[in-house]
Each structure stands twice: as structure tokens, then as C-alpha cells.
Scaffold this active site. Structure first.
Site, PDB file in Angstrom:
ATOM      1  N   THR A  73       0.775  -1.152   0.038  1.00  0.00           N
ATOM      2  CA  THR A  73       0.042   0.159   0.166  1.00  0.00           C
ATOM      3  C   THR A  73       0.834   1.170   0.035  1.00  0.00           C
ATOM      4  OG1 THR A  73      -0.148  -0.182   2.463  1.00  0.00           O
ATOM      5  CG2 THR A  73      -1.888  -1.294   1.182  1.00  0.00           C
ATOM      6  N   PRO A  74       0.261   2.324  -0.569  1.00  0.00           N
ATOM      7  CA  PRO A  74       1.064   3.611  -0.364  1.00  0.00           C
ATOM      8  C   PRO A  74       1.087   3.742   0.966  1.00  0.00           C
ATOM      9  CG  PRO A  74      -0.825   3.876  -1.788  1.00  0.00           C
ATOM     10  CD  PRO A  74      -0.815   2.746  -1.280  1.00  0.00           C
ATOM     11  N   CYS A  75       2.337   4.395   1.400  1.00  0.00           N
ATOM     12  CA  CYS A  75       2.798   4.584   2.964  1.00  0.00           C
ATOM     13  C   CYS A  75       3.100   6.024   3.040  1.00  0.00           C
ATOM     14  CB  CYS A  75       3.735   3.755   3.557  1.00  0.00           C
ATOM     15  SG  CYS A  75       3.839   3.479   5.197  1.00  0.00           S
ATOM     16  N   GLN A  76       1.960   6.811   3.249  1.00  0.00           N
ATOM     17  CA  GLN A  76       2.295   8.400   3.372  1.00  0.00           C
ATOM     18  C   GLN A  76       1.619   8.796   4.873  1.00  0.00           C
ATOM     19  OE1 GLN A  76      -0.180   8.722  -0.041  1.00  0.00           O
ATOM     20  NE2 GLN A  76       1.617   9.519  -1.181  1.00  0.00           N
ATOM     21  N   VAL A 127      10.489   4.355   3.369  1.00  0.00           N
ATOM     22  CA  VAL A 127       9.497   4.757   4.496  1.00  0.00           C
ATOM     23  C   VAL A 127      10.067   4.434   5.831  1.00  0.00           C
ATOM     24  CG1 VAL A 127       8.761   2.130   4.798  1.00  0.00           C
ATOM     25  CG2 VAL A 127       7.014   3.652   4.923  1.00  0.00           C
TER      26      VAL A 127
END
Length: 441
Positions: A73-76, A127
Site C-alpha cells: 500500500t502507499p505509505c504516506q 518509508v
């Protein structure tokens, strides 16, 4: 075993898992082109679309709660507290939803008297350095904690024993798994409390410990592999030119930089334009990699993304956003191998935790080798015990269309930026660019 896949992309997971008799029960992908690839190759597997719908589908038993959940998943930036209050930060929505999916799966598996799932999560190495502490929030939520874990610097490998799940993570580089691509990615394994995930993602070193004690030297050498540390194919030793029938192929480095999703549109504005790692010279003319070469660079079969009316840009993006298949398959084999190990003893018994509370124990490993209190050597480096080095000549597709060759005008532009910005360039690449752009002057 079976698995469910979120942010499925073009399903590198299926290509890695299926040969091991681990098959998908459902996908979750919303992007148009990857969804078409899924439909083409896996028409019998339902693509459920938006992963935000998955928890309800699982809890209603509309879809199966699989043995393995995987995704990247996008991890922002996001807030764990906000998630618990139902106020999901849109930038981290999918990562938090991933935790909800995992919790729903385990709830139903426990209800049906099954072992909770094994979870595989992938992301970019960056990340770990995210200023919003995205990683600390993610593993805290996944392990069952109500508050994020804050530390100054996350290491590239570690273990967290939490109230709900145990978690281990490790950065792995595709360069050491048979692909000629430097692609460092973070892989997280989360398991039920009765499983030691470090025995899945880490490895015990035996007779080759002395080799691995020198890994740091290998990683510091950015442009070429240390010939004294590892046996490698003769073709990689100082060879830059090969002839295939009437084709002269020249490479500029033994492995490429990380293949990125924008390679199809931004091939001339980053490091690859100067170090040559994502270029090939064919008959003294410089060209970009073709989609087939990019597929090979990730471990995909030739033309896996070649659908009717598929654009090169869509193919480059889908391939660059995917996973390196040999790395994921290695992890799958490690999951299967775990059944043969002594599950009752963790490798890190006796080691001093970095941080310990009533709810969790956190271990961080800043070095490539852990030496346990029992004298065992555990490999937590970016390379597996059995290092495999790929050969970049093996990915070359000789029938590259003319559109992939660099024009004289583009060559001139790259050289101009190199000069005005005082950027170092691979000497052989620069010489070919100079020859290529003579027509401009």
C-alpha cells in the site's frame, strides 16, 4: 495454502506463489491497465476492486479469509489515533485499511477455528526514514498497539513482539536474487503470536559466515561488485561488450538502477541519464530499455503486459510499480520452510531489546549479521544466504523498435544538462552521446 492480494497491480505475487502451490483466492486492484492484465491472465480469480470494501466482504463471508494476505500500500502521512476514531487521513487511507483487512481476516479465521493469517507487506525503503513516522505507526497498528512507536531511526531490519501479532522486517535487494537490478525494498512479515516471523524473513548462517561478515564492503562498492567476495559468472567480470550475430551490445554497468514507474516518460531527467544503468548501446546507438527488457528485469515472462492496444507508457508504469518476482518467491519458500523449523524457540532469545514495555518488545538490527547469545549467526542483510547474480546481457531484446533509440536532439539535451549542472557521466556513455548528437551542431 491460498492468498488474498491488495493493491495487486499486475500480480507479481501470483507468479511467485503459484509454482509453490499457493494460489490467489481474490485480487483487489482499481487501476485500469493493471486490472486488464489481471483479467487477461487470471480470468477465474475475482478482482474485487476498491480495497476499502474488503473488510465488510470478509466479515459477511462474501469472500474467503485467506491463509496469506499480501500487498504494497502507499505509505504516506497518517494518524493511528485518527484511524481508531474513524477519521482516516486520506494520504494514508489504504495503509490503515490494510490493517483493517488483516484484522477482518483473522477475526473470521479464528471464528472458523483456523490459524490467523500470515501477512506480507512491501514498500520502498524510504518509508523507514519518513518524517511522519509512517512505519512506526503502521507496525504499531498491525501489532495491535493503540499508539505509534516513536524512535529516532528505524533500522533496515528488526522485530516487534506486540499484543496481537509478531512482526519482523528486512530490506532485500533484487540484485542478489538473480536479477541484474539494484532494487532495495522493505518487506514486513506479520504473524500470529505463536509464530516467530524472524525465522521466516531472516536466515541462520552456517559455514559461509565469513563471507557474509564482509557484506558491508560489497554494499559500499556502488558501481561494481567486489570480485573477491562472491563467485559470479565470467560474463560479468569486466565485460561491457558482447556480439549477438550482427548486433554489438554494450552495457554501462553490471546491474541497473531501480526500475521506476515513470521510466517510459522521464527516462532522460534522472541519474540513469548519466550513469547509463537504464540504457543499452546497440550497434553504437544508445537506446532505452524496451517493455520486454523491463519485464525480464523484474522476473516477468516476455510480453506479460502486452495486451491489445496497450501503450508502452502503461506497460512501463505497471512493471515499475510491481515486485521483483524472485525476491517474493524466496519469501514464499521461507514461509513454507518455517514448518520444518523449531517453532518454540526464537533466534533472538537473550538479546537486549531496543525498547520494552508491558505491551511490546522491539528489536532493531543496524548491522548485517546478528550474533545470538547461543553463538548463532543470523543474516539480516539485503542479500539471502545463497546469493544469485543476474547477467544484464540476458535481458537484452535485440528486436528493439526504432522509437526506443535516443535521438540526436535528446542526446544534445542530456549533454547540455550534464554540463550546465556539472554532473558526472559514465565516460563510455558520454562518448556515444557525443557521436550521436553531432547532427545537432
Amino acid at each position: 495454502m491460498n492468498f488474498g492480494s491488495v493493491c495487486s497491480g499486475i500480480e507479481a505475487a501470483s507468479l511467485a506463489f503459484n509454482p509453490l502451490n499457493i494460489e490467489a483466492t481474490w485480487f483487489s486492484e482499481i487501476e485500469d491497465f493493471p486490472s486488464k492484465v489481471l483479467k487477461h491472465h487470471y480470468s477465474s480469480i475475482p478482482n474485487l476492486g476498491d480495497m476499502n470494501d474488503l473488510p465488510e466482504l470478509i466479515l459477511n463471508e462474501s469472500i474467503e479469509a485467506p491463509d496469506i494476505l499480501c500487498g504494497g500500500t502507499p505509505c504516506q502521512a497518517f494518524s493511528l489515533a485518527g484511524w481508531q476514531q474513524g477519521l482516516i487521513d486520506s494520504r494514508g487511507q489504504l495503509t490503515l485499511k490494510f490493517i483493517e483487512v488483516a484484522d477482518a481476516i483473522d477475526k473470521m479465521r479464528i471464528k472458523n477455528k483456523k490459524q490467523p493469517s500470515i501477512i506480507l507487506w512491501e514498500n520502498v525503503e524510504g518509508v523507514l526514514r519518513d518524517k511522519t513516522n509512517a512505519f512506526g505507526i503502521f507496525i504499531a497498528g498491525l501489532s495491535g498497539l493503540g499508539e505509534e512507536i516513536k524512535i529516532k531511526r528505524w533500522s533496515t531490519s528488526g522485530v516487534l513482539f506486540g499484543p496481537k501479532r509478531n512482526i519482523a522486517w528486512r530490506v532485500l535487494d533484487a540484485k542478489y536474487f538473480g536479477l541484474p537490478q539494484q532494487r532495495r525494498r522493505l518487506f514486513v512479515i506479520a504473524t500470529p503470536k505463536n509464530i516467530n516471523p524472524e525465522k521466516i524473513i531472516f536466515e541462520q548462517l552456517m559455514e559461509n559466515y565469513e563471507t557474509f561478515s564482509n557484506l558491508e564492503k560489497l554494499y559500499k562498492n556502488k558501481n561494481t561488485l567486489d570480485k573477491n567476495l562472491f563467485t559470479q559468472p565470467e560474463s560479468l567480470k569486466n565485460e561491457r561488450v558482447r556480439h549477438f550475430n550482427d548486433h554489438k551490445i554494450e552495457i554501462f554497468r553490471e546491474y541497473t538502477d531501480c526500475l521506476y514507474s515513470a521510466y517510459g516518460t522521464k527516462w532522460n531527467g534522472n541519474a540513469a541519464a548519466y550513469n547509463g544503468s537504464l540504457y543499452i548501446s546497440q550497434n553504437d546507438k544508445i537506446r532505452r530499455l524496451t517493455p520486454i527488457e523491463c519485464e525480464r528485469l523484474m522476473g516477468f515472462p516476455d510480453n506479460y503486459t502486452l495486451l491489445d492496444k496497450a501503450t508502452d507508457t502503461a506497460r512501463f508504469k505497471a512493471i515499475g510499480n510491481s515486485w521483483a518476482i524472485p525476491v517474493v518467491q524466496w519469501i514464499a519458500k521461507q514461509i513454507q520452510h518455517y514448518k520444518k523449523l523449531n517453532k518454540s524457540v526464537t533466534w533472538i532469545d537473550g538479546l537486549l531489546p531496543y525498547e520494552e514495555t508491558d505491551l511490546y518488545k522491539l528489536y532493531l538490527f543496524p548491522k548485517d549479521i546478528i550474533k545470538t547469545t547461543k553463538g548463532e549467526n543470523i543474516n539480516v542483510s539485503p542479500a539471502s544466504n545463497n546469493i544469485k547474480l543476474g547477467n544484464i546481457f540476458d535481458i537484452v531484446h535485440l528486436s528493439a523498435p526504432d522509437k526506443f533509440y535516443i535521438s540526436a536532439k535528446a542526446s544534445h539535451g542530456i549533454l547540455r544538462r550534464k554540463t550546465t549542472r556539472n554532473i558526472n557521466m559514465n565516460p563510455s556513455l558520454e562518448e556515444l552521446f557525443m557521436k550521436n548528437c553531432i547532427a545537432v551542431f
